[in-house]
Design a protein around this motif. Structure first.
Motif, PDB file in Angstrom:
ATOM      1  N   SER A  68      46.059  62.685  76.476  1.00 30.46           N
ATOM      2  CA  SER A  68      44.997  62.658  75.641  1.00 30.46           C
ATOM      3  C   SER A  68      44.456  63.793  74.447  1.00 30.46           C
ATOM      4  CB  SER A  68      43.899  64.082  76.442  1.00 30.46           C
ATOM      5  OG  SER A  68      44.714  65.485  76.812  1.00 30.46           O
ATOM      6  N   GLU A  69      45.538  64.422  74.135  1.00 30.21           N
ATOM      7  CA  GLU A  69      45.617  64.642  72.878  1.00 30.21           C
ATOM      8  C   GLU A  69      45.578  63.917  71.772  1.00 30.21           C
ATOM      9  OE1 GLU A  69      48.855  67.502  74.896  1.00 30.21           O
ATOM     10  OE2 GLU A  69      47.487  65.392  75.094  1.00 30.21           O
ATOM     11  N   LEU A  70      43.962  63.263  70.969  1.00 30.06           N
ATOM     12  CA  LEU A  70      44.599  62.068  70.038  1.00 30.06           C
ATOM     13  C   LEU A  70      42.967  62.596  69.154  1.00 30.06           C
ATOM     14  CD1 LEU A  70      41.600  61.594  71.903  1.00 30.06           C
ATOM     15  CD2 LEU A  70      42.596  60.031  73.077  1.00 30.06           C
ATOM     16  N   SER A  71      43.361  63.251  68.226  1.00 31.18           N
ATOM     17  CA  SER A  71      42.654  64.039  67.409  1.00 31.18           C
ATOM     18  C   SER A  71      42.656  63.270  66.253  1.00 31.18           C
ATOM     19  CB  SER A  71      41.805  65.792  67.179  1.00 31.18           C
ATOM     20  OG  SER A  71      42.208  66.409  68.865  1.00 31.18           O
ATOM     21  N   GLY A  72      43.921  62.546  66.240  1.00 34.43           N
ATOM     22  CA  GLY A  72      43.893  62.431  64.486  1.00 34.43           C
ATOM     23  C   GLY A  72      43.778  60.644  64.235  1.00 34.43           C
ATOM     24  N   GLY A  73      43.351  59.822  65.900  1.00 32.61           N
ATOM     25  CA  GLY A  73      43.256  59.061  66.061  1.00 32.61           C
ATOM     26  C   GLY A  73      43.795  58.563  66.388  1.00 32.61           C
ATOM     27  N   ILE A  74      44.263  57.388  67.129  1.00 36.01           N
ATOM     28  CA  ILE A  74      45.187  55.903  68.090  1.00 36.01           C
ATOM     29  C   ILE A  74      44.530  54.829  67.628  1.00 36.01           C
ATOM     30  CG2 ILE A  74      46.592  55.686  70.091  1.00 36.01           C
ATOM     31  CD1 ILE A  74      46.672  57.998  70.768  1.00 36.01           C
ATOM     32  N   GLU A  75      45.400  53.952  67.173  1.00 33.47           N
ATOM     33  CA  GLU A  75      45.394  52.424  66.757  1.00 33.47           C
ATOM     34  C   GLU A  75      46.858  51.202  66.840  1.00 33.47           C
ATOM     35  OE1 GLU A  75      43.800  51.194  62.814  1.00 33.47           O
ATOM     36  OE2 GLU A  75      44.082  53.763  62.278  1.00 33.47           O
ATOM     37  N   ASN A  76      46.648  50.291  67.335  1.00 37.32           N
ATOM     38  CA  ASN A  76      47.063  49.031  67.223  1.00 37.32           C
ATOM     39  C   ASN A  76      48.346  49.489  68.012  1.00 37.32           C
ATOM     40  OD1 ASN A  76      45.551  48.159  65.172  1.00 37.32           O
ATOM     41  ND2 ASN A  76      46.664  48.748  63.734  1.00 37.32           N
ATOM     42  N   VAL A  77      48.297  49.403  69.206  1.00 29.15           N
ATOM     43  CA  VAL A  77      49.197  49.708  70.549  1.00 29.15           C
ATOM     44  C   VAL A  77      49.574  48.359  71.254  1.00 29.15           C
ATOM     45  CG1 VAL A  77      49.956  50.750  72.261  1.00 29.15           C
ATOM     46  CG2 VAL A  77      49.098  51.927  70.784  1.00 29.15           C
ATOM     47  N   LEU A  78      50.721  47.926  71.275  1.00 34.23           N
ATOM     48  CA  LEU A  78      50.740  46.735  71.981  1.00 34.23           C
ATOM     49  C   LEU A  78      51.746  47.368  73.299  1.00 34.23           C
ATOM     50  CD1 LEU A  78      50.863  43.796  72.429  1.00 34.23           C
ATOM     51  CD2 LEU A  78      52.651  43.112  71.122  1.00 34.23           C
ATOM     52  N   VAL A  79      51.265  46.526  74.294  1.00 38.47           N
ATOM     53  CA  VAL A  79      52.450  47.204  75.272  1.00 38.47           C
ATOM     54  C   VAL A  79      52.930  45.437  75.685  1.00 38.47           C
ATOM     55  CG1 VAL A  79      52.618  47.976  77.676  1.00 38.47           C
ATOM     56  CG2 VAL A  79      51.616  48.711  76.008  1.00 38.47           C
ATOM     57  N   GLU A  80      53.906  44.996  76.387  1.00 32.73           N
ATOM     58  CA  GLU A  80      53.947  43.483  76.420  1.00 32.73           C
ATOM     59  C   GLU A  80      55.060  44.161  77.786  1.00 32.73           C
ATOM     60  OE1 GLU A  80      54.105  41.165  73.450  1.00 32.73           O
ATOM     61  OE2 GLU A  80      55.797  41.830  72.265  1.00 32.73           O
ATOM     62  N   ASN A  81      54.672  42.776  78.707  1.00 31.35           N
ATOM     63  CA  ASN A  81      57.228  42.300  79.931  1.00 31.35           C
ATOM     64  C   ASN A  81      57.479  43.361  79.608  1.00 31.35           C
ATOM     65  OD1 ASN A  81      55.991  39.244  78.118  1.00 31.35           O
ATOM     66  ND2 ASN A  81      57.243  40.429  76.102  1.00 31.35           N
ATOM     67  N   CYS A  82      56.291  43.870  80.728  1.00 29.28           N
ATOM     68  CA  CYS A  82      57.165  45.377  81.076  1.00 29.28           C
ATOM     69  C   CYS A  82      56.718  45.032  83.218  1.00 29.28           C
ATOM     70  CB  CYS A  82      56.042  46.558  80.675  1.00 29.28           C
ATOM     71  SG  CYS A  82      56.580  47.371  79.260  1.00 29.28           S
ATOM     72  N   GLU A  83      57.537  45.755  83.587  1.00 33.17           N
ATOM     73  CA  GLU A  83      57.445  45.785  84.658  1.00 33.17           C
ATOM     74  C   GLU A  83      57.446  47.641  85.559  1.00 33.17           C
ATOM     75  OE1 GLU A  83      59.698  44.134  88.658  1.00 33.17           O
ATOM     76  OE2 GLU A  83      60.901  43.007  86.071  1.00 33.17           O
ATOM     77  N   VAL A  84      56.605  48.046  86.374  1.00 24.17           N
ATOM     78  CA  VAL A  84      56.687  48.479  87.118  1.00 24.17           C
ATOM     79  C   VAL A  84      56.884  48.431  89.207  1.00 24.17           C
ATOM     80  CG1 VAL A  84      55.369  50.820  87.531  1.00 24.17           C
ATOM     81  CG2 VAL A  84      54.424  49.664  85.582  1.00 24.17           C
ATOM     82  N   ASN A  85      58.592  49.823  89.221  1.00 23.68           N
ATOM     83  CA  ASN A  85      58.972  49.267  90.631  1.00 23.68           C
ATOM     84  C   ASN A  85      57.316  49.083  91.276  1.00 23.68           C
ATOM     85  OD1 ASN A  85      61.195  48.861  89.496  1.00 23.68           O
ATOM     86  ND2 ASN A  85      61.990  50.204  90.508  1.00 23.68           N
ATOM     87  N   ASP A  86      57.470  48.613  92.753  1.00 22.70           N
ATOM     88  CA  ASP A  86      56.863  48.615  93.578  1.00 22.70           C
ATOM     89  C   ASP A  86      57.021  49.994  94.418  1.00 22.70           C
ATOM     90  OD1 ASP A  86      54.685  47.930  95.581  1.00 22.70           O
ATOM     91  OD2 ASP A  86      55.745  46.983  96.860  1.00 22.70           O
ATOM     92  N   GLY A  87      57.866  51.403  94.127  1.00 17.62           N
ATOM     93  CA  GLY A  87      57.724  52.120  95.038  1.00 17.62           C
ATOM     94  C   GLY A  87      58.051  53.771  93.975  1.00 17.62           C
ATOM     95  N   ALA A  88      56.821  52.393  92.350  1.00 18.28           N
ATOM     96  CA  ALA A  88      56.591  53.896  91.923  1.00 18.28           C
ATOM     97  C   ALA A  88      55.543  54.954  92.633  1.00 18.28           C
ATOM     98  CB  ALA A  88      56.496  53.370  90.681  1.00 18.28           C
ATOM     99  N   LYS A  89      55.332  56.214  91.795  1.00 19.37           N
ATOM    100  CA  LYS A  89      53.681  57.018  92.133  1.00 19.37           C
ATOM    101  C   LYS A  89      53.297  56.685  90.970  1.00 19.37           C
ATOM    102  CE  LYS A  89      52.885  59.393  94.730  1.00 19.37           C
ATOM    103  NZ  LYS A  89      51.516  59.165  96.072  1.00 19.37           N
ATOM    104  N   LEU A  90      52.842  55.250  91.063  1.00 13.31           N
ATOM    105  CA  LEU A  90      51.792  55.519  89.261  1.00 13.31           C
ATOM    106  C   LEU A  90      50.377  55.722  89.648  1.00 13.31           C
ATOM    107  CD1 LEU A  90      53.206  54.750  87.083  1.00 13.31           C
ATOM    108  CD2 LEU A  90      51.560  52.535  87.158  1.00 13.31           C
ATOM    109  N   ASN A  91      49.901  56.450  88.548  1.00 15.40           N
ATOM    110  CA  ASN A  91      47.686  56.344  89.175  1.00 15.40           C
ATOM    111  C   ASN A  91      47.426  55.016  88.537  1.00 15.40           C
ATOM    112  OD1 ASN A  91      48.180  58.811  90.100  1.00 15.40           O
ATOM    113  ND2 ASN A  91      48.304  59.736  87.873  1.00 15.40           N
ATOM    114  N   HIS A  92      48.148  55.048  86.809  1.00 15.33           N
ATOM    115  CA  HIS A  92      47.538  53.371  85.962  1.00 15.33           C
ATOM    116  C   HIS A  92      48.232  52.903  85.119  1.00 15.33           C
ATOM    117  CE1 HIS A  92      44.023  56.831  86.261  1.00 15.33           C
ATOM    118  NE2 HIS A  92      43.553  56.352  86.336  1.00 15.33           N
ATOM    119  N   LEU A  93      48.288  51.953  85.007  1.00 12.51           N
ATOM    120  CA  LEU A  93      48.863  50.854  83.899  1.00 12.51           C
ATOM    121  C   LEU A  93      49.045  51.308  82.504  1.00 12.51           C
ATOM    122  CD1 LEU A  93      49.342  47.405  85.418  1.00 12.51           C
ATOM    123  CD2 LEU A  93      51.079  49.111  86.299  1.00 12.51           C
ATOM    124  N   ILE A  94      47.622  51.673  82.382  1.00 12.33           N
ATOM    125  CA  ILE A  94      46.860  51.735  81.313  1.00 12.33           C
ATOM    126  C   ILE A  94      45.793  53.357  81.354  1.00 12.33           C
ATOM    127  CG2 ILE A  94      46.109  51.273  78.896  1.00 12.33           C
ATOM    128  CD1 ILE A  94      48.846  50.242  79.672  1.00 12.33           C
TER     129      ILE A  94
END
Length: 455
Positions: free
Chosen positions: A318-344
Motif C-alpha cells: 500500500s506504500e505507493l506515494s511516489g507512484g508505480i507504473e510499467n509492471v509485467l508479471v508473466e509465466n508464473c505459477e502458484v502451488n495449489d496448497g499456497a495460502k494465497l489471498n490474491h494473484l494481483i
C-alpha cells in the motif's frame, strides 16, 4: 649479462605480469520484451576478476566465532583493487552485519552457509534505512549496500538468519506502536532523516535481510535465503537490479520475498518463493516520503517464478506515494496448497496519493485462492487507521490494468474492484481470466469505469 639478455628478461617479466592481470568488471544488459517502453536492464559480470577467500582474512568455521571483521576486510580489499569476488567456502560461517562496497561480488560456494547472528547489537551503529516506506536510522540490514555501483551476491550457497531474538519482536505492543507513530509524525513534518533515530529499547523496528539502498547495477543470483527479521530483499531507490534463480523461504511477520521500492529497471526471474507475506510487493514510499522523493517504481518484470506460499503473488502498495507504473508479471505459477489471498492485489488509501498505471499480468496458473484473482482496494489502512489521523487527503489514480490468460482452480471472485466515488478505477481489461469454481461472484465492483472481460 649483455644488454640483449637484460632486455629479453624484462620482456619476459612484463609478459608474465600482463598475463596475470585480472579482468575488469564488465557490464551486461538484458533486453526484455514488454508492452511498455523499457530499457535493457544492466548488471555486473565478474568473470575473470580476482578472488578473495574470507579464510585468508581470518574467517573461522563454525557457529561460535563471528566472522564480521574478516568478511569486511575481504570486501575492503576487493573494493580497493577496483573489483573482486569475495568467496565464502563450503561450511557454516557465523557473522553479524555485512556491508557491501562497489565492484564487489559476495560469492557463496556450494555448501557454504552464512549464518547471521540474532543479536541486535551486531547490526549497530544505525544506518540510513527505512521502515514500511518511511526513511529513518535503524538497525543495519543483515546485508547492506548504500550508494554502491556494480555489486552482486551470487553462488549456490545459503544466507540464513538466526531468529531467536527477532521472532520475539514480531508482536506489536504499545511501545512499538508509539515508535512507529513517532516516525510517521516525523515523516509527515518532513523532519531531517538524521532526526529519525529509531533504535532504542522498545521500538523494535526489525531490519531487512538484504537491502540495496541507492545502488546501481545489482545482481542477486543463485543463492538460497532462509528466514528474515523483516522484508527479505529490498531494492530501495535503486536502478538496474537483476534477481534470479533464488530460493527464498521466510515465514515470519512481514516476510515479503522481494520489495522493490522507488526502484526502476528491475528483473525478477526463475525464483521460488515460500513466504509468510507477499511473494513480491512493489512499493514507492509512504505519504510525504513518496511525495518528497518523487521517485516512482517503474519498469519491473517478474517472470517464470513459482510461489509455494504467500499472501499475494504480486502486491502493489500500500506504500505507493511516489507512484508505480510499467509492471509485467508473466509465466508464473502458484502451488495449489499456497495460502494465497490474491494473484494481483493493488492496495492504497486516502493518505497515499501517488498513482498506479500500466500493470500487466499474463500466463499465470494457480490452485485454490482464498479470495480472488484480481483485487483492487482503495481503503486499506491496516494498523494506521486508528493509530494516526489523516494529515492530508490524496487519492490514488489507478488505470490500465490488463490480465490475459490467467487461471485458478477455485476462488471466491475473479475480480473485486473497490474504487473511490470521486476517483473511479479506470480501464481494467480481463481476457481469458477464469477459475474452475467461483464460490461467490465473478466480479464485485464499485466505482469502476471502462471494465471489460472476455472469455
Amino acid at each position: 649479462m649483455s644488454k640483449r639478455i637484460l632486455f629479453l628478461s624484462f620482456l619476459s617479466i612484463f609478459a608474465l605480469s600482463f598475463s596475470r592481470k585480472t579482468e575488469t568488471i564488465k557490464i551486461k544488459a538484458i533486453k526484455v520484451q514488454t508492452p511498455f517502453n523499457m530499457p535493457a536492464v544492466k548488471y555486473p559480470d565478474f568473470t575473470g576478476v580476482k578472488r578473495f577467500s574470507i579464510v585468508d582474512f581470518g574467517a573461522v568455521l563454525g557457529d561460535k566465532i563471528k566472522n564480521s571483521k574478516a568478511i569486511a576486510a575481504a570486501i575492503d580489499q576487493a573494493n580497493r583493487e577496483n573489483g573482486g569476488i569475495v568467496v565464502v567456502p563450503e561450511g557454516q560461517w557465523l557473522t553479524g552485519k555485512i556491508q557491501l562496497k562497489s565492484n564487489v561480488n559476495l560469492h557463496l560456494n556450494r555448501g557454504a552457509v552464512l549464518l547471521f547472528s540474532e543479536d541486535p547489537n551486531d547490526y549497530l551503529p544505525a544506518v540510513h534505512s527505512s521502515w514500511e516506506g518511511m526513511e529513518c536510522y535503524n538497525y543495519a540490514p543483515l546485508i547492506y549496500a548504500y550508494q554502491c555501483k556494480n555489486i552482486a551476491i551470487t553462488g549456490e550457497g545459503e544466507v540464513k538468519a538466526k531468529m531467536e531474538i527477532w521472532k520475539t519482536w514480531f508482536a506489536r505492543p504499545k511501545a512499538h506502536m508509539e515508535s512507529i507513530k513517532r516516525l510517521y509524525n516525523l515523516a509527515a513534518a518532513y523532519s531531517p532523516i538524521e532526526d529519525r533515530q529509531m533504535v532504542n529499547d522498545t521500538a523494535h523496528l526489525r531490519p531487512q535481510f538484504i537491502q540495496f539502498n541507492r545502488c546501481e547495477n545489482v545482481l542477486l543470483e543463485g543463492i538460497t535465503i532462509t528466514n528474515s527479521p523483516f522484508w527479505t530483499i529490498h531494492p530501495y531507490l535503486s536502478k538496474n537490479v537483476v534477481i534470479r534463480k533464488l530460493k527464498v523461504y521466510a515465514h515470519g511477520h512481514n516476510n515479503d520475498g522481494v520489495d522493490p521500492e522507488m526502484s526502476e529497471n528491475v528483473l525478477i526471474e526463475d525464483c521460488v518463493f515460500d513466504q509468510g507475506d507477499d511473494a513480491i510487493a512493489i512499493k514507492s514510499g509512504r505519504n510525504p516520503e513518496g511525495w518528497r522523493l518523487k521517485t516512482p517504481s517503474k519498469n519491473i518484470v517478474i517472470r517464470n517464478c513459482l510461489v509455494k506460499n504467500g499472501h499475494q503473488l504480486v502486491a502493489i502498495g500500500s506504500e505507493l506515494s511516489g507512484g508505480i507504473e510499467n509492471v509485467l508479471v508473466e509465466n508464473c505459477e502458484v502451488n495449489d496448497g499456497a495460502k494465497l489471498n490474491h494473484l494481483i492485489f493493488i492496495k492504497t488509501n486516502e493518505r497515499m496519493g501517488g498513482y498506479v498505471r500500466n500493470i500487466y499480468a499474463k500466463n499465470i496458473n494457480a490452485g485454490k485462492i482464498d479470495l480472488g484473482i484480481l483485487g483492487i482496494e482503495t481503503n486499506v489502512l491496516y494498523q494506521w487507521k486508528d493509530l494516526v489521523p489523516t494529515v492530508e487527503v490524496r487519492l490514488t489514480p489507478i488505470s490500465n490494468i490488463v490480465l490475459d490468460n490467467v487461471k485458478a482452480r477455485e476462488v471466491k471472485f475473479i475480480s473485486r474492484i473497490l474504487g473511490e466515488k470521486t476517483l473511479p478505477v479506470k480501464n481494467v481489461s480481463l481476457k481469458n481470466v477464469s477459475a474452475e469454481k467461483v464460490t461467490e461472484s465473478e466480479d464485485i465492483h464499485q466505482n469502476v469505469v471502462a471494465f471489460t472481460s472476455k472469455k
